[in-house]
Design a protein around this motif. Structure first.
Motif, mmCIF file in Angstrom:
data_model
loop_
_atom_site.group_PDB
_atom_site.id
_atom_site.type_symbol
_atom_site.label_atom_id
_atom_site.label_comp_id
_atom_site.label_asym_id
_atom_site.label_seq_id
_atom_site.Cartn_x
_atom_site.Cartn_y
_atom_site.Cartn_z
ATOM 1 N N THR A 134 -12.664 2.500 2.231
ATOM 2 C CA THR A 134 -11.284 2.434 1.763
ATOM 3 C C THR A 134 -11.149 3.244 0.495
ATOM 4 O O THR A 134 -11.921 3.045 -0.456
ATOM 5 C CB THR A 134 -10.859 0.979 1.480
ATOM 6 O OG1 THR A 134 -10.984 0.206 2.674
ATOM 7 C CG2 THR A 134 -9.417 0.922 0.989
ATOM 8 N N SER B 71 -5.779 6.293 3.831
ATOM 9 C CA SER B 71 -6.311 5.142 3.095
ATOM 10 C C SER B 71 -7.808 4.947 3.286
ATOM 11 O O SER B 71 -8.406 4.091 2.637
ATOM 12 C CB SER B 71 -5.589 3.865 3.529
ATOM 13 O OG SER B 71 -5.820 3.609 4.912
ATOM 14 N N PRO C 57 0.817 -1.218 0.000
ATOM 15 C CA PRO C 57 0.000 0.000 0.000
ATOM 16 C C PRO C 57 0.851 1.269 0.000
ATOM 17 O O PRO C 57 1.903 1.320 0.649
ATOM 18 C CB PRO C 57 -0.820 -0.118 1.290
ATOM 19 C CG PRO C 57 -0.811 -1.571 1.631
ATOM 20 C CD PRO C 57 0.523 -2.075 1.165
ATOM 21 N N LYS D 28 -4.851 4.040 -1.568
ATOM 22 C CA LYS D 28 -4.160 2.918 -0.928
ATOM 23 C C LYS D 28 -3.278 2.158 -1.913
ATOM 24 O O LYS D 28 -2.189 1.691 -1.561
ATOM 25 C CB LYS D 28 -5.187 1.971 -0.299
ATOM 26 C CG LYS D 28 -4.571 0.849 0.518
ATOM 27 C CD LYS D 28 -5.651 0.078 1.271
ATOM 28 C CE LYS D 28 -5.035 -1.006 2.154
ATOM 29 N NZ LYS D 28 -6.065 -1.726 2.932
ATOM 30 N N THR E 203 -0.296 3.941 1.290
ATOM 31 C CA THR E 203 -0.572 4.439 2.636
ATOM 32 C C THR E 203 -1.519 3.473 3.329
ATOM 33 O O THR E 203 -2.375 2.861 2.693
ATOM 34 C CB THR E 203 -1.201 5.844 2.615
ATOM 35 O OG1 THR E 203 -1.512 6.252 3.960
ATOM 36 C CG2 THR E 203 -2.474 5.881 1.795
ATOM 37 N N THR E 204 -1.349 3.328 4.623
ATOM 38 C CA THR E 204 -2.286 2.534 5.430
ATOM 39 C C THR E 204 -2.811 3.366 6.587
ATOM 40 O O THR E 204 -3.373 2.829 7.542
ATOM 41 C CB THR E 204 -1.610 1.258 5.972
ATOM 42 O OG1 THR E 204 -0.441 1.630 6.718
ATOM 43 C CG2 THR E 204 -1.210 0.328 4.849
#
Length: 474
Positions: free
Chosen positions: A343, A327, A87, A348, A89-90
């Motif tokens: 999400t 995300s 990912p 993401k 970003t998380t």
């Protein structure tokens, strides 16, 4: 035996657990003849994908826990190593009140720093969390409800606004009903001798920071559902027979192995096998094993499942709110919203953003245990409700260009208090039947990596049973 030297293994269930069991057997020493029987028209279970306005999308699970090796190793083993991605970003938030708040440091929602929860819970609730360190040591040795236990030690607000949304994202269940030992086993183990819950979670956070750096999650470029296609192609190339639309109603003992009853009830088709792996959800597994492992039937039938839906949306890129970062976000059930999480797929996953053109893809989860009535709404209603919640949460005030609604009935097993003891009893009963194994999300983990591990363990059990039979026939 079905052949002079090659035994026959039948795997019931073509989800990720069953296909993993087939792959482990097919790639091991002295591979048997393998048949996979799947009741639905397609393989993959809760792994599925589609295309929305030309953009590949996952309709079920969309990532693999990378800190466990099993899922990533399987992705590489079936030729998708070059497509493995992580990912961008998380960093997810919590939709509490009128805005999105950063999730404070927690272990599955259980705070690790009392002062860090004030923004989400307020100063009074944060003070209650801090006071937990002064309570008698947990000394926890028996399983408890994580929601109730945390509420008793740290206050109801922690369960409602932290534990509930984080666990809800995994199980679509209620924190008050979920087993601490099954859902957060590392924390449960520490609470046997930790001076407080806060001390235990702080230690776990510190240990996590010392762990070798690396991404927590992984995916596949174009969607993790591609794992199923690659896995099925690999199995077929190795001679594994795969049948869909083939429901197994009963497994019985035979003179040398097992007999499986499939086909129409009025004209059953019998399949002979030297070993069987049942990779079906708990309730159908209990029915088909009623004759051969009656002691496990009630245990399996008692596992409850939650239903939910994924609403996948495509919107215009230029309409995306500037303030919507990270995300996505989780939603505590006490907030009374329709969606339980969202999400931002385009944020993401870089591959999703690259494939989107002038569109962006995001998705929302709808439905928790006991909220099946929500899923009875039409697709159009669910899309409108999800869009309305997104408008309120992040200011996404734009028409939906395209959408997909994917309903997952009875998708997520609920790990109630005592779950691991229940699984132990089932596995002991099954282990008493030579050549029989079970696997799947109903046992020791609902994620892809856990299911891969479960399928691999089942294959090992079957292989250990078959080896002396092969030597006898050699």
């Amino acid at each position: 035996m079905t052949g002079p030297q090659v035994p026959h293994v039948v795997i019931v269930g073509g989800g990720i657990s069953g296909l993993t069991a087939a792959h482990a057997l097919a790639t091991g020493n002295n591979p048997p003849r393998i048949t996979v029987l799947e009741g639905s028209p397609r393989l993959g279970g809760k792994l599925a994908g589609d295309v929305l306005e030309g953009i590949p999308v996952d309709l079920g699970a969309e990532s693999v826990l990378a800190r466990r090796p099993e899922g990533v190793d399987l992705i590489k083993a079936v030729g998708l190593g070059g497509e493995l991605v992580h990912p961008a970003t998380t960093k997810a938030g919590l939709w509490v009140g009128d805005g999105i708040h950063a999730i404070p440091p927690t272990v599955m929602g259980v705070p690790a720093e009392a002062g860090a929860v004030a923004d989400v819970l307020g100063p009074d609730a944060a003070a209650r969390v801090a006071a937990e360190a002064g309570l008698p040591a947990p000394g926890l040795t028996e399983d408890v409800s994580i929601g109730r236990y945390v509420a008793e030690r740290m206050g109801q607000a922690v369960t409602d606004k932290l534990v509930d949304p984080l666990l809800g994202g995994v199980y679509a269940g209620r924190a008050e009903d979920i087993s601490l030992a099954a859902a957060v086993p590392d924390l449960f183990a520490r609470l046997a001798d930790a001076p407080s819950v806060l001390a235990a979670t702080a230690d776990m956070q510190a240990a996590g920071k010392k762990r070798a750096p690396g991404p927590v999650f992984a995916g596949v470029r174009g969607g993790v559902h591609k794992l199923i296609t690659a896995l099925a192609d690999d199995l077929k190339a190795r001679g594994v027979e795969i049948q869909t639309k083939t429901t197994v109603r009963r497994v019985s003992r035979a003179a040398q192995g097992f007999t499986l009853e499939t086909g129409p009830a009025v004209a059953p088709v019998l399949v002979e096998a030297d070993a069987v792996v049942v990779a079906a959800p708990a309730l159908p597994a209990s029915r088909m094993l009623a004759d051969v492992v009656p002691s496990a039937t009630a245990e399996l039938a008692s596992v409850e499942y939650a239903s939910m839906a994924i609403v996948t949306l495509a919107v215009r890129r230029e309409a995306w709110p500037e303030g919507a970062s990270g995300s996505g976000f989780l939603v505590p059930s006490v907030e009374g919203r329709t969606i339980k999480a969202s999400t931002y797929s385009h944020a993401k996953w870089e591959w999703s953003r690259e494939a989107s053109g002038d569109l962006l893809v995001l998705r929302a989860s709808v439905g928790r245990l006991g909220e099946e009535y929500v899923l009875q709404r039409s697709d159009e209603e669910l899309v409108a409700l999800a869009a309305s919640d997104l408008r309120k949460a992040i200011g996404l005030d734009t028409p939906v260009v395209a959408s997909l609604v994917t309903r997952w009935g009875g998708a997520l097993p609920q790990y109630s208090v005592g779950h691991l003891d229940r699984v132990d009893r089932v596995e002991r009963a099954v282990a008493a039947i030579p050549g029989l194994a079970v696997c799947g999300a109903a046992y020791r983990g609902v994620g892809i990596a856990a299911c891969v591990a479960s399928g691999t363990r089942a294959a090992t059990r079957v292989r250990d049973h078959l080896e002396p039979l092969v030597r006898m026939k050699a």
